[in-house]
Design an enzyme around this catalytic site. Sequence first.
Site, short mmCIF file in Angstrom:
data_model
loop_
_atom_site.label_atom_id
_atom_site.label_comp_id
_atom_site.label_asym_id
_atom_site.label_seq_id
_atom_site.Cartn_x
_atom_site.Cartn_y
_atom_site.Cartn_z
N ARG A 1 1.50 -1.80 -3.91
CA ARG A 1 2.38 -1.07 -4.83
C ARG A 1 3.74 -0.81 -4.20
NH1 ARG A 1 -1.30 3.98 -6.02
NH2 ARG A 1 -1.73 3.55 -3.83
N TYR B 1 0.55 -6.86 -7.75
CA TYR B 1 -0.79 -7.44 -7.79
C TYR B 1 -0.83 -8.63 -8.75
CZ TYR B 1 -2.15 -2.89 -5.78
OH TYR B 1 -2.25 -1.77 -4.99
N HIS C 1 -11.03 -0.90 -9.15
CA HIS C 1 -11.82 -2.11 -8.94
C HIS C 1 -12.06 -2.90 -10.22
CE1 HIS C 1 -13.81 -0.87 -4.85
NE2 HIS C 1 -12.49 -0.88 -4.81
N LYS D 1 -17.10 -2.45 -1.92
CA LYS D 1 -18.07 -1.55 -2.55
C LYS D 1 -17.44 -0.16 -2.71
CE LYS D 1 -18.47 0.79 1.23
NZ LYS D 1 -17.96 2.17 1.26
#
Length: 429
Positions: free
Chosen positions: A57, A78, A99, A117
């Site tokens: 960012r 991104y 995510h 995760k």
Amino acid sequence: MPGFINRVWTTIYPPVPVKTEDAIRFGILGAANIAPIALINPAKSHPEVIIAAVAARDITKAEAFAKANSIPIVHKSYQELLDDPSINAVYIPLPNGLHYEWTIKALQAGKHVLLEKPSTSNTAQAESLFHHPILKPSSENNNKPPILLEAFHSVFHPALQTFFKLCNKDTVEYVKASGGVPKYQFPKDDIRFRHELAGGATMDFGTYYIMLLRNIFGTEPEECIETDMAIMPQPFDQNCESSVKAKFRFPNGGIGEIDADLMSGVKWGGGWFSWIPSLDLPIVEVRHKEEITKNPLDDELESACVRTVKMSNFLAPSIWHKITVQEEWTTRRVSDKVVLKKWTGKERRWKGVPDVKKVYTWPVEEGSEAKKGEDWWTTYRYELEEFVDRVKGRKGNGVWMSGEDSIGQMKAIDSVYEKAGLPLRPGEV
């Protein structure tokens, strides 16, 4: 000691082979602190992986990250990275709450995804993600859908897989998995403790321990039966916990317990010294149900055995770990169960397995093809090997985290928050 020094040295300064022409070019979404350990360093020793780009960012942060890690391309966003046709795969170590969104976008851009995760913020998102049509073979992807893997790195190391094999899922009675990060490691306003970003100890360290329970019992828990959480103090997020203790009941009647602490302090001294940071080594201990055998020489006597399997440091086994197998034996009368003799089978070998075991590479199995690995490979390096093999369509070592497995993880995590009376981590599909 020489072996320990060599493993650590080679992990930090791995051999760097010539990269192949068809090497997978990775892009990283976010200049995350975990990226060098989880991907950048392991990629150095893999001939088929190139870390090609990064986006963050903050472009200034991305440029500094790229310079520090010798990454040639810095993208301004991104999406710009995902639009780069030279990138084959992306690693997503973004805050948990991001995510789902960016994994979907990466898959839609045709990228393979190595996803940190927990995979998503909640079960609904996990089901939506891992059941997404884009992951199924179709004419649009030439029957070769992109690969998506939730990065539970420790699962891929032969030490933990050996530990799992030592546990008989049908007779497991009780499991406890625990560990903690020293307090002050993370500030109280860290992203790990922000509900809107799907934070909380259960979503962080707790995920590892839930994964262990599910693998050891070989099935999903029926219910989370008990929780004890340390909620963040005012004025910080009251919907996030800094530590979690939870118990699950499994279909065989066994109980699994987790204890994960992101602000661990010294436990002794009646709480007087809890302000002192404490590193609690990740440990998992499995106790099996009592096995009874009749005495062949005396019908009035029987022997009972309780087997316990324990592993220390399953998160970083390449540095050091220990697996122990202990059998506690009792000889007693059949009629009234009066104990006549008790002993510990420290010298006994269970099915040829020593009481203390350390595993850095895959054990050689007679008649089977040797599996890839080196004693200095970290859990992340073993994971990367499997990911690349899957992308390349190769067999690999046979360890994987399936989409259904990832969905099961989120269901168990959600059950902890539901039992604790806290809202699920937010996130729409």
